[in-house]
Design a protein around this motif. Sequence first.
Motif, PDB file in Angstrom:
ATOM      1  N   ALA A  49       0.838  -1.203   0.000  1.00 57.49           N
ATOM      2  CA  ALA A  49       0.000   0.000   0.000  1.00 57.49           C
ATOM      3  C   ALA A  49       0.873   1.253   0.000  1.00 57.49           C
ATOM      4  O   ALA A  49       0.574   2.235  -0.699  1.00 57.49           O
ATOM      5  CB  ALA A  49      -0.935  -0.013   1.209  1.00 57.49           C
ATOM      6  N   ARG A  97       3.909   5.839  -5.526  1.00 54.80           N
ATOM      7  CA  ARG A  97       3.811   5.953  -6.991  1.00 54.80           C
ATOM      8  C   ARG A  97       2.759   6.990  -7.375  1.00 54.80           C
ATOM      9  O   ARG A  97       2.966   7.802  -8.285  1.00 54.80           O
ATOM     10  CB  ARG A  97       3.471   4.590  -7.607  1.00 54.80           C
ATOM     11  CG  ARG A  97       4.620   3.633  -7.614  1.00 54.80           C
ATOM     12  CD  ARG A  97       4.277   2.350  -8.375  1.00 54.80           C
ATOM     13  NE  ARG A  97       5.224   1.334  -8.007  1.00 54.80           N
ATOM     14  CZ  ARG A  97       4.927   0.180  -7.424  1.00 54.80           C
ATOM     15  NH1 ARG A  97       3.657  -0.115  -7.173  1.00 54.80           N
ATOM     16  NH2 ARG A  97       5.861  -0.686  -7.123  1.00 54.80           N
ATOM     17  N   ALA A  98       1.611   6.949  -6.689  1.00 58.96           N
ATOM     18  CA  ALA A  98       0.535   7.899  -6.984  1.00 58.96           C
ATOM     19  C   ALA A  98       0.983   9.327  -6.690  1.00 58.96           C
ATOM     20  O   ALA A  98       0.702  10.256  -7.463  1.00 58.96           O
ATOM     21  CB  ALA A  98      -0.710   7.546  -6.178  1.00 58.96           C
ATOM     22  N   ARG A 156       2.215   1.766  -3.505  1.00 64.45           N
ATOM     23  CA  ARG A 156       1.178   2.307  -4.383  1.00 64.45           C
ATOM     24  C   ARG A 156       0.976   3.800  -4.131  1.00 64.45           C
ATOM     25  O   ARG A 156       0.867   4.598  -5.063  1.00 64.45           O
ATOM     26  CB  ARG A 156      -0.141   1.551  -4.188  1.00 64.45           C
ATOM     27  CG  ARG A 156      -0.199   0.211  -4.868  1.00 64.45           C
ATOM     28  CD  ARG A 156      -1.616  -0.351  -4.894  1.00 64.45           C
ATOM     29  NE  ARG A 156      -2.212  -0.459  -3.567  1.00 64.45           N
ATOM     30  CZ  ARG A 156      -2.086  -1.534  -2.766  1.00 64.45           C
ATOM     31  NH1 ARG A 156      -1.379  -2.567  -3.167  1.00 64.45           N
ATOM     32  NH2 ARG A 156      -2.655  -1.557  -1.590  1.00 64.45           N
ATOM     33  N   ARG A 157       0.938   4.185  -2.879  1.00 65.47           N
ATOM     34  CA  ARG A 157       0.748   5.603  -2.537  1.00 65.47           C
ATOM     35  C   ARG A 157       1.926   6.446  -3.019  1.00 65.47           C
ATOM     36  O   ARG A 157       1.741   7.543  -3.565  1.00 65.47           O
ATOM     37  CB  ARG A 157       0.579   5.747  -1.028  1.00 65.47           C
ATOM     38  CG  ARG A 157       0.326   7.164  -0.621  1.00 65.47           C
ATOM     39  CD  ARG A 157       0.047   7.265   0.833  1.00 65.47           C
ATOM     40  NE  ARG A 157      -0.106   8.668   1.194  1.00 65.47           N
ATOM     41  CZ  ARG A 157      -0.567   9.097   2.336  1.00 65.47           C
ATOM     42  NH1 ARG A 157      -0.933   8.228   3.243  1.00 65.47           N
ATOM     43  NH2 ARG A 157      -0.674  10.379   2.571  1.00 65.47           N
TER      44      ARG A 157
END
Length: 148
Positions: free
Chosen positions: A114, A120-121, A117-118
């Motif tokens: 998680a 990268r975002a 992912r954060r």
Amino acid sequence: MNVRAVRVLAPAPVKAGPATAAATPAPQPAMPAVVERRTPPGGYRRVIEAHRQAARPSLADPAIAEAVVRQTTAMRGLSRRAFLEPDIIRDDALAPIEQARAERRRQAAAPEAAALRRARAERVARKGQGVDGVIGKAAGASQLGRTA
């Protein structure tokens, strides 16, 4: 184990020195006469017979045996309910302890995934593109405020 006979042997004679002991072998003690077994007295036989008659009966009572089987069956059923295990485990399946370890590894890796992912975002949002490829503010910017 019953004792049938007791043989009392005389002590072996002790030699004066090692030279004489080596020269002559020690004499073997004479074999005692075999003790004949006497017939036990009548009172002894009566006591033994009374003991045999008064001895507890064997526990092979059918009602007791049936109760033991019922109790064992009930306890096994309670054990199966308390400690659930699959009835059939495939040959290639992991043992229950290995399944638990794999599940713990997945749970431990979830926060890391998680966070990646954060990150990268956020990196995409800083470049000016949205998470979905939209230019400007990230389309999923509301998701960036949330934690994993």
